[in-house]
Structures are given as C-alpha cells and as structure tokens.
Design a protein around this motif. Structure first.
Motif, PDB file in Angstrom:
ATOM      1  N   LEU A 148       0.810  -1.206   0.000  1.00  0.00           N
ATOM      2  CA  LEU A 148       0.000   0.000   0.000  1.00  0.00           C
ATOM      3  C   LEU A 148       0.852   1.269   0.000  1.00  0.00           C
ATOM      4  N   PHE A 149       1.967   1.249   0.732  1.00  0.00           N
ATOM      5  CA  PHE A 149       2.779   2.456   0.904  1.00  0.00           C
ATOM      6  C   PHE A 149       4.118   2.455   0.158  1.00  0.00           C
ATOM      7  N   ALA A 150       4.570   1.324  -0.330  1.00  0.00           N
ATOM      8  CA  ALA A 150       5.934   1.208  -0.863  1.00  0.00           C
ATOM      9  C   ALA A 150       6.242   2.194  -1.984  1.00  0.00           C
ATOM     10  N   SER A 151       5.370   2.323  -2.967  1.00  0.00           N
ATOM     11  CA  SER A 151       5.710   3.189  -4.107  1.00  0.00           C
ATOM     12  C   SER A 151       5.789   4.652  -3.693  1.00  0.00           C
ATOM     13  N   ARG A 152       4.883   5.103  -2.837  1.00  0.00           N
ATOM     14  CA  ARG A 152       4.930   6.503  -2.373  1.00  0.00           C
ATOM     15  C   ARG A 152       6.157   6.755  -1.511  1.00  0.00           C
ATOM     16  N   MET A 153       6.511   5.796  -0.679  1.00  0.00           N
ATOM     17  CA  MET A 153       7.650   5.983   0.203  1.00  0.00           C
ATOM     18  C   MET A 153       8.969   5.829  -0.548  1.00  0.00           C
ATOM     19  N   LEU A 154       8.983   5.037  -1.630  1.00  0.00           N
ATOM     20  CA  LEU A 154      10.176   4.946  -2.450  1.00  0.00           C
ATOM     21  C   LEU A 154      10.477   6.310  -3.067  1.00  0.00           C
ATOM     22  N   ALA A 155       9.441   7.028  -3.462  1.00  0.00           N
ATOM     23  CA  ALA A 155       9.633   8.382  -4.001  1.00  0.00           C
ATOM     24  C   ALA A 155      10.255   9.295  -2.952  1.00  0.00           C
ATOM     25  N   VAL A 156       9.836   9.157  -1.700  1.00  0.00           N
ATOM     26  CA  VAL A 156      10.429   9.942  -0.607  1.00  0.00           C
ATOM     27  C   VAL A 156      11.906   9.576  -0.462  1.00  0.00           C
TER      28      VAL A 156
END
Length: 188
Positions: free
Chosen positions: A29-37
């Motif tokens: 759920l969060f991996a792609s958004r947090m990878l951007a961070v």
C-alpha cells in the motif's frame, strides 16, 4: 469511514498483531509513495530501496509507537525520512563545496515548459547535489522541517543548516542556468 479507510484500518490492526499477510499488504500500500520519498535522499534507486527496506523494518519494530495522532501516512513518511537521515549519518563523509563539480555531465531530458524544468528533471538535479546539500534541501524545501529540526537530526548547528540550504539552492540555480544555456546553444 470510507471503504479505503476501513481497509487500511483492518490492515493496520493486522500489523499490530504482527500478522505477516497484513504487513505485506501494508508494504504494498505504501511502498511506491515511500520509495519516491527515499529517492529524494539518494543518487540511485538501489540505495533508495535499501532505505525503504530499513524504514519498513523500523515501522514494524516500532508499530506500537504510533499513537493515532495525525495521519498514518505522515507517520510512515517521517520514519522513511529518518531512515534516510540515519543512512546519511552512517556514510557521512563531509563533502566540501570544492569537492562538488557542477560541470558533471547530467543525463537530463531537455523537456521544458513555460514554467521551467519539469518536476522529474528537477528531481534529477537535486539527486546530483552532494549528500549533505541534498538532505538539508529535501528536509527543508520538501518535507517542511525547520532549520532547528534539521540541525538536530543531522548533528549540525541551525546556522550550518541555513548555510547548507543556501549553498544547495545556489548549486541548483547554477545547474539550471547551465542547462538553460546549453538549451539556448542548441537553438542558435
């Protein structure tokens, strides 16, 4: 509560019970958004993925520390930023201004709009900054940390944080200027 909120709540409750399937769903759920961070603090995707992994390990180890104050995504983002900072501290060779060569070749697309660079191109420029410049710039300009918070996190004074931010902005302006000049020479 919407169905997405209910789904997240169910996943979160499973994570609190240390259920692997819920942890996997939470990660997805969060991996792609947090990878951007994480990418904002690194120069390559492999390093960003390492930080992402470290961040999720910290999340699952400290899952009971979330007090349901503020958004869960904000809490996750903060942990990712701290994971990036921790990695920066471990690998912290100080980069002097003289060590940074703005003349390095930058494989950046030349797609401009009327407002300047596209966001992806600006992110590539930010990734070319030395680690200390990049960390301070990201924490201040993107994450919204104060200079005092940056100083405390990175082990520097508030004044050094301000100076580093100024130097990062100056280096970015120079890189953008060089790109603009080379773009103008292409049309000449």
């Amino acid at each position: 509560m919407t169905t997405a909120d209910e789904r997240l709540q169910t996943i979160w409750e499973g994570c609190l019970r240390n259920e692997r399937k819920s942890q996997e769903q939470f990660y997805k759920l969060f991996a792609s958004r947090m990878l951007a961070v994480c990418m904002r603090y690194t120069t390559d995707k492999d390093e960003a993925q390492d930080i992402l992994q470290e961040g999720f390990i910290k999340i699952f180890r400290n899952i009971n520390n979330y007090r349901n104050e503020g958004s869960l995504e904000g809490w996750v983002r903060r942990i990712m930023v701290h994971a990036a900072i921790s990695r920066y501290r471990k690998l912290k060779p100080m980069v002097l201004v003289e060590d940074f060569s703005a003349d390095t070749e930058m494989p950046i697309s030349k797609a401009y709009n009327d407002n300047g660079l596209e966001a992806k191109d600006l992110m590539k420029l930010i990734q070319k900054l030395p680690k200390n410049y990049r960390s301070v710039f990201n924490m201040y300009a993107i994450e919204g940390y104060s200079h005092q918070e940056i100083g405390n996190s990175l082990g520097m004074s508030e004044l050094l944080s301000r100076t580093t931010l100024h130097r990062a902005r100056t280096a970015l302006k120079e890189m953008i200027g060089k790109l603009t000049m080379s773009e103008e020479h292409c049309y000449a």
